[in-house]
Design a protein around this motif. Structure first.
Motif, PDB file in Angstrom:
ATOM      1  N   LEU A  15     -35.192   1.540 -45.866  1.00 62.41           N
ATOM      2  CA  LEU A  15     -36.566   1.350 -46.347  1.00 62.41           C
ATOM      3  C   LEU A  15     -36.758   2.023 -47.700  1.00 62.41           C
ATOM      4  O   LEU A  15     -37.358   1.437 -48.608  1.00 62.41           O
ATOM      5  CB  LEU A  15     -37.564   1.920 -45.341  1.00 62.41           C
ATOM      6  CG  LEU A  15     -37.986   1.016 -44.203  1.00 62.41           C
ATOM      7  CD1 LEU A  15     -38.902   1.766 -43.250  1.00 62.41           C
ATOM      8  CD2 LEU A  15     -38.653  -0.224 -44.716  1.00 62.41           C
ATOM      9  N   ALA A  16     -36.251   3.242 -47.837  1.00 56.99           N
ATOM     10  CA  ALA A  16     -36.375   3.940 -49.124  1.00 56.99           C
ATOM     11  C   ALA A  16     -35.639   3.191 -50.226  1.00 56.99           C
ATOM     12  O   ALA A  16     -36.136   3.091 -51.353  1.00 56.99           O
ATOM     13  CB  ALA A  16     -35.842   5.365 -48.996  1.00 56.99           C
ATOM     14  N   LEU A  17     -34.485   2.639 -49.914  1.00 58.87           N
ATOM     15  CA  LEU A  17     -33.717   1.872 -50.895  1.00 58.87           C
ATOM     16  C   LEU A  17     -34.494   0.628 -51.338  1.00 58.87           C
ATOM     17  O   LEU A  17     -34.608   0.354 -52.542  1.00 58.87           O
ATOM     18  CB  LEU A  17     -32.367   1.469 -50.308  1.00 58.87           C
ATOM     19  CG  LEU A  17     -31.501   0.605 -51.195  1.00 58.87           C
ATOM     20  CD1 LEU A  17     -30.837   1.470 -52.254  1.00 58.87           C
ATOM     21  CD2 LEU A  17     -30.466  -0.118 -50.367  1.00 58.87           C
ATOM     22  N   PHE A  18     -35.042  -0.100 -50.380  1.00 56.75           N
ATOM     23  CA  PHE A  18     -35.801  -1.313 -50.730  1.00 56.75           C
ATOM     24  C   PHE A  18     -37.074  -0.976 -51.506  1.00 56.75           C
ATOM     25  O   PHE A  18     -37.449  -1.695 -52.438  1.00 56.75           O
ATOM     26  CB  PHE A  18     -36.133  -2.124 -49.475  1.00 56.75           C
ATOM     27  CG  PHE A  18     -34.941  -2.775 -48.844  1.00 56.75           C
ATOM     28  CD1 PHE A  18     -34.040  -3.505 -49.610  1.00 56.75           C
ATOM     29  CD2 PHE A  18     -34.718  -2.685 -47.489  1.00 56.75           C
ATOM     30  CE1 PHE A  18     -32.948  -4.117 -49.036  1.00 56.75           C
ATOM     31  CE2 PHE A  18     -33.625  -3.291 -46.901  1.00 56.75           C
ATOM     32  CZ  PHE A  18     -32.733  -4.014 -47.682  1.00 56.75           C
ATOM     33  N   ILE A  19     -37.741   0.103 -51.145  1.00 58.63           N
ATOM     34  CA  ILE A  19     -38.933   0.524 -51.888  1.00 58.63           C
ATOM     35  C   ILE A  19     -38.542   0.922 -53.310  1.00 58.63           C
ATOM     36  O   ILE A  19     -39.242   0.606 -54.275  1.00 58.63           O
ATOM     37  CB  ILE A  19     -39.668   1.651 -51.146  1.00 58.63           C
ATOM     38  CG1 ILE A  19     -40.307   1.094 -49.864  1.00 58.63           C
ATOM     39  CG2 ILE A  19     -40.716   2.305 -52.019  1.00 58.63           C
ATOM     40  CD1 ILE A  19     -40.863   2.140 -48.928  1.00 58.63           C
ATOM     41  N   LEU A  37     -36.880  -8.696 -56.309  1.00 58.55           N
ATOM     42  CA  LEU A  37     -38.173  -8.420 -55.678  1.00 58.55           C
ATOM     43  C   LEU A  37     -38.328  -9.147 -54.340  1.00 58.55           C
ATOM     44  O   LEU A  37     -38.640  -8.511 -53.324  1.00 58.55           O
ATOM     45  CB  LEU A  37     -39.319  -8.755 -56.639  1.00 58.55           C
ATOM     46  CG  LEU A  37     -40.696  -8.313 -56.195  1.00 58.55           C
ATOM     47  CD1 LEU A  37     -40.750  -6.802 -56.038  1.00 58.55           C
ATOM     48  CD2 LEU A  37     -41.741  -8.769 -57.195  1.00 58.55           C
ATOM     49  N   PRO A  38     -38.111 -10.479 -54.266  1.00 57.21           N
ATOM     50  CA  PRO A  38     -38.220 -11.124 -52.944  1.00 57.21           C
ATOM     51  C   PRO A  38     -37.190 -10.606 -51.946  1.00 57.21           C
ATOM     52  O   PRO A  38     -37.492 -10.476 -50.755  1.00 57.21           O
ATOM     53  CB  PRO A  38     -37.990 -12.602 -53.233  1.00 57.21           C
ATOM     54  CG  PRO A  38     -38.231 -12.779 -54.673  1.00 57.21           C
ATOM     55  CD  PRO A  38     -37.930 -11.476 -55.323  1.00 57.21           C
ATOM     56  N   LEU A  39     -35.981 -10.292 -52.415  1.00 51.94           N
ATOM     57  CA  LEU A  39     -34.975  -9.770 -51.493  1.00 51.94           C
ATOM     58  C   LEU A  39     -35.370  -8.397 -50.963  1.00 51.94           C
ATOM     59  O   LEU A  39     -35.152  -8.093 -49.784  1.00 51.94           O
ATOM     60  CB  LEU A  39     -33.614  -9.705 -52.175  1.00 51.94           C
ATOM     61  CG  LEU A  39     -32.928 -11.043 -52.410  1.00 51.94           C
ATOM     62  CD1 LEU A  39     -31.619 -10.853 -53.136  1.00 51.94           C
ATOM     63  CD2 LEU A  39     -32.717 -11.780 -51.116  1.00 51.94           C
ATOM     64  N   GLY A  43     -36.069  -7.537 -47.193  1.00 51.32           N
ATOM     65  CA  GLY A  43     -35.346  -6.429 -46.580  1.00 51.32           C
ATOM     66  C   GLY A  43     -36.274  -5.443 -45.892  1.00 51.32           C
ATOM     67  O   GLY A  43     -35.971  -4.926 -44.816  1.00 51.32           O
ATOM     68  N   ILE A  44     -37.419  -5.175 -46.511  1.00 44.54           N
ATOM     69  CA  ILE A  44     -38.402  -4.277 -45.893  1.00 44.54           C
ATOM     70  C   ILE A  44     -38.926  -4.875 -44.595  1.00 44.54           C
ATOM     71  O   ILE A  44     -39.037  -4.188 -43.570  1.00 44.54           O
ATOM     72  CB  ILE A  44     -39.542  -3.960 -46.875  1.00 44.54           C
ATOM     73  CG1 ILE A  44     -39.046  -2.999 -47.949  1.00 44.54           C
ATOM     74  CG2 ILE A  44     -40.751  -3.373 -46.151  1.00 44.54           C
ATOM     75  CD1 ILE A  44     -40.050  -2.716 -49.038  1.00 44.54           C
ATOM     76  N   GLN A  50     -36.607  -4.305 -37.322  1.00 46.65           N
ATOM     77  CA  GLN A  50     -35.529  -3.560 -36.657  1.00 46.65           C
ATOM     78  C   GLN A  50     -36.047  -2.244 -36.089  1.00 46.65           C
ATOM     79  O   GLN A  50     -35.748  -1.894 -34.949  1.00 46.65           O
ATOM     80  CB  GLN A  50     -34.389  -3.299 -37.632  1.00 46.65           C
ATOM     81  CG  GLN A  50     -33.416  -2.218 -37.233  1.00 46.65           C
ATOM     82  CD  GLN A  50     -32.631  -2.517 -35.971  1.00 46.65           C
ATOM     83  OE1 GLN A  50     -32.409  -3.667 -35.647  1.00 46.65           O
ATOM     84  NE2 GLN A  50     -32.219  -1.491 -35.271  1.00 46.65           N
ATOM     85  N   LEU A  51     -36.822  -1.515 -36.872  1.00 45.23           N
ATOM     86  CA  LEU A  51     -37.372  -0.249 -36.391  1.00 45.23           C
ATOM     87  C   LEU A  51     -38.287  -0.453 -35.182  1.00 45.23           C
ATOM     88  O   LEU A  51     -38.206   0.289 -34.201  1.00 45.23           O
ATOM     89  CB  LEU A  51     -38.144   0.444 -37.510  1.00 45.23           C
ATOM     90  CG  LEU A  51     -37.357   1.393 -38.397  1.00 45.23           C
ATOM     91  CD1 LEU A  51     -38.187   1.827 -39.586  1.00 45.23           C
ATOM     92  CD2 LEU A  51     -36.870   2.585 -37.620  1.00 45.23           C
ATOM     93  N   ALA A  52     -39.150  -1.460 -35.267  1.00 46.90           N
ATOM     94  CA  ALA A  52     -40.067  -1.723 -34.155  1.00 46.90           C
ATOM     95  C   ALA A  52     -39.298  -2.144 -32.909  1.00 46.90           C
ATOM     96  O   ALA A  52     -39.580  -1.672 -31.799  1.00 46.90           O
ATOM     97  CB  ALA A  52     -41.073  -2.802 -34.553  1.00 46.90           C
TER      98      ALA A  52
END
Length: 168
Positions: A15-19, A37-39, A43-44, A50-52
């Protein structure tokens, strides 16, 4: 650290990487941010799902039954542990490279969209992964998704293939 915490930590790092990609994309021009940007947004979304799923969903099907492996009265556990591991032979590896080579040749000859359709449908059907009806549905959905991603969302002109002038 247990496995659950490790998977959560890996998801948070993703998440940090995508942000970070989204933040860096703000300095790019409109055409330069069309792909990252769309990727990153996609990914987020996938990482949050996945987290949920990992933290809120049922994970019973993911748990290994370690008790039956350790149980002395389970003879099938002993045979499973003592069974030899299948060795990957060179011809299986060559076959995998051949499949990738076939996809590259298909894209070169007929272009991206027909190659995705033919390759995916052929692979799903010939590998007996699913019936020909189901493989046709999956193939059509994948081809439409690739079309929507590249031609509609990203407004990219895909490669039409070497044989495109003959087909027109």
């Amino acid at each position: 650290m247990n496995r659950h915490a490790q998977e959560n930590l890996a998801s948070v790092v993703l998440l940090a990487l995508f942000i970070g990609v989204i933040v860096l994309c703000q300095d790019f021009g409109p055409r330069a941010r069309m792909i990252p940007l769309p990727l990153a947004i996609f990914g987020i979304v996938l990482t949050l799902v996945q987290l949920a799923w990992h933290n809120l969903g049922s994970t019973e099907e993911l748990r290994m039954d370690m008790i039956s492996v350790r149980a002395p009265d389970a003879p099938e556990a002993e045979t499973a542990l003592s069974a030899p591991v299948k060795k990957i032979t060179w011809w299986r590896e060559a076959g995998a490279y051949g499949i990738i080579g076939l996809l590259v040749v298909l894209i070169y000859l007929v272009g991206l969209m027909p190659a995705v359709f033919v390759f995916t449908g052929g692979y799903l059907w010939l590998s007996k992964f699913c019936s020909w009806q189901r493989s046709l549905v999956y193939t059509a959905l994948l081809t439409v998704s690739v079309y929507l991603l590249f031609e509609v969302a990203l407004q990219m002109q895909p490669y039409h293939g070497l044989l495109a002038p003959l087909l027109e």
